[in-house]
Design a protein around this motif. Structure first.
Motif, PDB file in Angstrom:
ATOM      1  N   LEU A   8       0.806  -1.229   0.000  1.00 41.31           N
ATOM      2  CA  LEU A   8       0.000   0.000   0.000  1.00 41.31           C
ATOM      3  C   LEU A   8       0.839   1.279   0.000  1.00 41.31           C
ATOM      4  CD1 LEU A   8      -2.802  -1.212   2.467  1.00 41.31           C
ATOM      5  CD2 LEU A   8      -2.912  -1.055  -0.035  1.00 41.31           C
ATOM      6  N   HIS A   9       2.091   1.195  -0.440  1.00 44.49           N
ATOM      7  CA  HIS A   9       2.941   2.401  -0.449  1.00 44.49           C
ATOM      8  C   HIS A   9       4.056   2.249  -1.483  1.00 44.49           C
ATOM      9  CE1 HIS A   9       4.943   5.624   2.394  1.00 44.49           C
ATOM     10  NE2 HIS A   9       5.148   5.905   1.104  1.00 44.49           N
ATOM     11  N   SER A  10       3.978   3.029  -2.570  1.00 37.54           N
ATOM     12  CA  SER A  10       5.025   2.947  -3.595  1.00 37.54           C
ATOM     13  C   SER A  10       5.105   4.253  -4.380  1.00 37.54           C
ATOM     14  CB  SER A  10       4.737   1.786  -4.552  1.00 37.54           C
ATOM     15  OG  SER A  10       3.600   2.062  -5.352  1.00 37.54           O
ATOM     16  N   HIS A  11       6.247   4.463  -4.989  1.00 36.70           N
ATOM     17  CA  HIS A  11       6.502   5.709  -5.737  1.00 36.70           C
ATOM     18  C   HIS A  11       6.973   5.419  -7.158  1.00 36.70           C
ATOM     19  CE1 HIS A  11       6.138   8.375  -2.200  1.00 36.70           C
ATOM     20  NE2 HIS A  11       6.566   7.312  -1.538  1.00 36.70           N
ATOM     21  N   THR A  12       6.644   6.350  -8.054  1.00 32.81           N
ATOM     22  CA  THR A  12       7.031   6.231  -9.464  1.00 32.81           C
ATOM     23  C   THR A  12       7.735   7.520  -9.895  1.00 32.81           C
ATOM     24  OG1 THR A  12       5.126   7.319 -10.503  1.00 32.81           O
ATOM     25  CG2 THR A  12       4.819   5.029  -9.797  1.00 32.81           C
ATOM     26  N   THR A  13       8.035   7.597 -11.185  1.00 32.03           N
ATOM     27  CA  THR A  13       8.655   8.814 -11.732  1.00 32.03           C
ATOM     28  C   THR A  13       7.702  10.016 -11.678  1.00 32.03           C
ATOM     29  OG1 THR A  13       8.008   7.934 -13.888  1.00 32.03           O
ATOM     30  CG2 THR A  13      10.338   7.715 -13.267  1.00 32.03           C
ATOM     31  N   ALA A  14       6.445   9.806 -11.290  1.00 29.77           N
ATOM     32  CA  ALA A  14       5.561  10.957 -11.077  1.00 29.77           C
ATOM     33  C   ALA A  14       6.011  11.758  -9.856  1.00 29.77           C
ATOM     34  CB  ALA A  14       4.107  10.518 -10.910  1.00 29.77           C
ATOM     35  N   SER A  15       6.827  11.127  -8.993  1.00 33.12           N
ATOM     36  CA  SER A  15       7.494  11.885  -7.926  1.00 33.12           C
ATOM     37  C   SER A  15       8.957  11.434  -7.878  1.00 33.12           C
ATOM     38  CB  SER A  15       6.768  11.757  -6.579  1.00 33.12           C
ATOM     39  OG  SER A  15       6.775  10.440  -6.073  1.00 33.12           O
ATOM     40  N   ASP A  16       9.395  10.860  -6.764  1.00 33.27           N
ATOM     41  CA  ASP A  16      10.816  10.546  -6.649  1.00 33.27           C
ATOM     42  C   ASP A  16      11.127   9.050  -6.770  1.00 33.27           C
ATOM     43  OD1 ASP A  16       9.687   9.814  -4.276  1.00 33.27           O
ATOM     44  OD2 ASP A  16      10.898  11.120  -3.012  1.00 33.27           O
ATOM     45  N   ALA A  37      -0.882  -0.003  -4.084  1.00 36.22           N
ATOM     46  CA  ALA A  37      -1.233   1.420  -4.006  1.00 36.22           C
ATOM     47  C   ALA A  37      -0.067   2.229  -4.550  1.00 36.22           C
ATOM     48  CB  ALA A  37      -1.536   1.818  -2.567  1.00 36.22           C
ATOM     49  N   VAL A  38      -0.368   3.106  -5.486  1.00 35.08           N
ATOM     50  CA  VAL A  38       0.629   4.035  -6.028  1.00 35.08           C
ATOM     51  C   VAL A  38       0.418   5.355  -5.302  1.00 35.08           C
ATOM     52  CG1 VAL A  38       1.439   5.222  -8.100  1.00 35.08           C
ATOM     53  CG2 VAL A  38       0.716   2.826  -8.228  1.00 35.08           C
ATOM     54  N   THR A  39       1.433   5.765  -4.538  1.00 34.49           N
ATOM     55  CA  THR A  39       1.273   6.889  -3.599  1.00 34.49           C
ATOM     56  C   THR A  39       2.375   7.922  -3.807  1.00 34.49           C
ATOM     57  OG1 THR A  39       2.513   5.585  -1.969  1.00 34.49           O
ATOM     58  CG2 THR A  39       0.108   5.499  -1.819  1.00 34.49           C
ATOM     59  N   ASP A  40       2.358   8.558  -4.967  1.00 32.53           N
ATOM     60  CA  ASP A  40       3.404   9.549  -5.236  1.00 32.53           C
ATOM     61  C   ASP A  40       3.215  10.803  -4.385  1.00 32.53           C
ATOM     62  OD1 ASP A  40       5.372   8.618  -7.173  1.00 32.53           O
ATOM     63  OD2 ASP A  40       3.633   8.251  -8.452  1.00 32.53           O
ATOM     64  N   HIS A  41       4.317  11.526  -4.183  1.00 26.76           N
ATOM     65  CA  HIS A  41       4.286  12.766  -3.415  1.00 26.76           C
ATOM     66  C   HIS A  41       3.538  13.844  -4.195  1.00 26.76           C
ATOM     67  CE1 HIS A  41       7.320  11.162  -0.652  1.00 26.76           C
ATOM     68  NE2 HIS A  41       8.057  10.812  -1.685  1.00 26.76           N
TER      69      HIS A  41
END
Ligand code: AMP
Ligand code: ZN
Ligand code: FE
Ligand code: FE
Length: 279
Positions: A8-16, A37-41
């Motif tokens: 339920l917590h991950s990041h992509t190139t939409a943030s860091d 869950a994709v959870t970008d900043h």
């Protein structure tokens, strides 16, 4: 292959994060993740690509985001799940958040110059491209210039909370972050409280509509997991969890799909998002 298959917590190139949404979902499939869950900043712009790729693998994408707030001496990160991410007002809110992030990069670069570490904001923006800019991008620009050897070193020496080149955000308090996620129909969750060291804020966050505490987290000790589980039971909160995966070589440990998160946690989160808010 993980037994839970829920992250339920991950990041992509939409943030860091280092992986494009499509590549993150492909990795999730290889790791046996069924619910991600994709959870970008301050951004939900990775969601359409992640959702399109997820269809190919039978993976369920939970729409989410993470809002980082600074309080005196600490950072509070608030995750939001099942927000109405396509609402115009919410998109406008996130655009303002990203504008503040860009302004903050300018101020951090200024600080670094004063510290004898000259860098331009343009070098930082060339790294994050369209994504939400943040300190990891500043760190990467510093590596490129040869000032530091790793993201971790950049944080330890300059960018950590209270570090000489860190510029705290003043835009949103944690209570306001919880409230805006609620207003967007989402479930607000206190992210990795063990890293924040501000458990004393939990009652006022609950008062503001907090729905969960991120309990299962790579850097939480067994004792912290036990304590946050108990807090969740006491306050009727969901004990969530996730990897906070940012990709390889981001200065942070962690494997997508780990730690184990029971599938019931995701189901409870989804149910709470559908439940009309009492406020
Ligand atoms: P910001 O968005 O500017 O608040 O930066 C926060 C992000 O920096 C976190 O989500 C992590 O990805 C990263 N980060 C925070 N502390 C560290 C650290 N000590 N080493 C590497 N990355 C870090
Ligand atoms: Zn991050
Ligand atoms: Fe975080
Ligand atoms: Fe995160």
């Amino acid at each position: 292959m993980t037994p839970g298959g829920v992250d339920l917590h991950s990041h992509t190139t939409a943030s860091d994060g280092l992986l494009a949404p499509r590549d993150l979902v492909k990795l999730a499939a290889r790791q046996g993740v069924r619910v991600l869950a994709v959870t970008d900043h301050d951004s939900t712009s990775g969601l359409p690509e992640a959702m399109a790729e997820a269809v190919e693998h039978g993976i369920e994408i939970v729409p989410g985001l993470e809002i980082n707030c600074d309080v005196p001496g600490a950072e509070i990160h608030v995750l939001g799940y099942y927000v109405d991410w396509q609402a115009d007002w919410f998109e406008a809110f996130l655009a303002e958040q990203r504008a503040e992030r860009r302004a903050r990069v300018h101020r951090m670069v200024e600080r670094l110059g004063e510290l004898g570490v000259p860098l331009t904001a343009e070098e930082v923006f060339a790294i994050c491209k369209e994504g939400s800019p943040g300190r990891p991008h500043v760190a990467q620009a510093m590596i490129k210039r040869g000032y530091v050897k790793s993201v971790r070193e950049a944080f330890d020496r300059y960018l950590r909370s209270g570090g000489p080149a860190n510029v705290p955000r003043r835009r949103l308090t944690p209570v306001e972050a919880v409230a805006v996620i609620r207003r967007a129909g989402g479930v607000p969750v206190f992210a990795h409280p063990g890293l924040a060291g501000r458990d004393g804020l939990i009652p006022e966050l609950v008062e503001a509509g907090l729905g969960g505490i991120e309990t299962f987290y790579p850097e939480h000790s067994a004792g912290q997991i036990e304590a946050y589980s108990a807090l969740c039971r006491r306050h009727d909160l969901v004990a969530t969890g996730g990897s906070d995966y940012h990709g390889p070589q981001t200065g942070r440990a962690g494997t997508l799909g780990s730690p184990y998160v029971p599938v019931e946690v995701w189901q409870e989160l989804r149910d709470r998002a559908q439940r009309p808010s009492a406020a």
